[in-house]
Design an enzyme around this catalytic site. Structure first.
Site, PDB file in Angstrom:
ATOM      1  N   GLU A   1       0.855  -1.183   0.000  1.00 28.26           N
ATOM      2  CA  GLU A   1       0.000   0.000   0.000  1.00 28.26           C
ATOM      3  C   GLU A   1       0.893   1.235   0.000  1.00 28.26           C
ATOM      4  O   GLU A   1       1.802   1.330   0.833  1.00 28.26           O
ATOM      5  CB  GLU A   1      -0.931   0.042   1.213  1.00 28.26           C
TER       6      GLU A   1
ATOM      7  N   GLU B   1      -3.296  11.617   1.097  1.00 27.27           N
ATOM      8  CA  GLU B   1      -4.507  11.387   1.888  1.00 27.27           C
ATOM      9  C   GLU B   1      -4.750  12.635   2.709  1.00 27.27           C
ATOM     10  O   GLU B   1      -3.808  13.256   3.196  1.00 27.27           O
ATOM     11  CB  GLU B   1      -4.298  10.256   2.907  1.00 27.27           C
TER      12      GLU B   1
END
Ligand code: NAG
Ligand code: NAG
Ligand code: NAG
Length: 222
Positions: A145, A150
């Site tokens: 990941e 974000e």
């Protein structure tokens, strides 16, 4: 109610072909015209998460929350009641919002000596309780990941790479002027035949360099 919006425009992904000797051996996988029309979108993108409508939060993804206009993709959340709960990691999570997600039709597998550039122009809210994200995650198992950007509702922007759920490099920095578009670029490369390096850029400035253990050859969703 427009509770949260996240805009992406001019998304450009470039694959560096390892078999070609020139540093300029680039292949555009998703052109920056991919949000210009529904047919452009349909060439490269699907709605929802690759695995469906739900993940690990209180929002359920729906095609109704995704729109295209003027070369910009807009994801909008709205409050809902009466949705059945999601299940994640054996736990039930109440669904309070419908929101939008899209994923690339292609998978991205960093090959030996190769890599990708993932770039886009984003305007993301930092409102408390929201979590827009531009990220790569494993097709098989987990990790890889790489969270290329974000916004966790704190006012900051976060860049993260997971080796395991507890071995994570996470970098949070100030996110200026959320009302403006910001250019995000993540350069993902084979570092040593096994591990992948990720260089995170915002508005032309290098913010962090992180390493993903054993990510070479592992297919990822965008
Ligand atoms: C879109 O990509 C093309 C190359 O494929 C480039 O010439 C053009 O400048 C890009 N436009 C934007 C707005 O980034
Ligand atoms: C993840 O693994 C890579 C490769 O071994 C290493 O360079 C990196 O420091 C690790 N990340 C963390 C957070 O320990
Ligand atoms: C990753 O890409 C390489 C080179 O294109 C290919 O040989 C390999 O099968 C791919 N691996 C997976 C797991 O998709």
């Amino acid at each position: 109610m427009r509770a949260l919006t996240n805009y992406l425009a001019a998304l450009l992904l470039t694959d560096f072909l390892p078999s070609l000797p020139l540093a300029s051996a680039k292949h555009i996988m998703i052109p920056n015209t991919s949000f210009n029309s529904q047919s452009d979108f349909d060439t490269d993108w699907n709605y929802l998460y690759p695995w469906g409508t739900d993940h690990n939060g209180a929002a359920r993804m729906s095609k109704s929350q995704v729109s295209l206009s003027g070369g910009v993709l807009t994801l909008t959340a709205r409050r809902v009641d009466g949705e059945k709960p999601a299940t994640h990691g054996g736990k039930q999570i109440a669904i309070r919002y419908l929101s939008g997600a899209v994923h690339a039709k292609e998978h991205f597998n960093v090959s030996r000596g190769g890599g990708y550039d993932f770039a886009g122009e984003f305007r993301a809210t930092t409102t408390r309780g929201t979590w827009p994200a531009f990220w790569l995650t494993a097709v098989q198992g987990w990790p890889p990941e790489i969270d290329m950007a974000e916004w966790k509702g704190s006012g900051k922007i976060s860049f993260n790479t997971f080796n395991t759920s507890s071995q994570v490099r996470a970098r949070d920095v100030d996110y200026p002027n959320p009302q403006d578009f910001h250019r995000i670029l993540c350069e993902v490369r084979d570092a040593n035949g096994r591990d992948v390096s990720a260089k995170f850029w915002m508005d032309g400035k290098l913010v962090d360099t992180q390493y993903g253990k054993g990510f070479v050859g592992a297919p990822m969703y965008l």
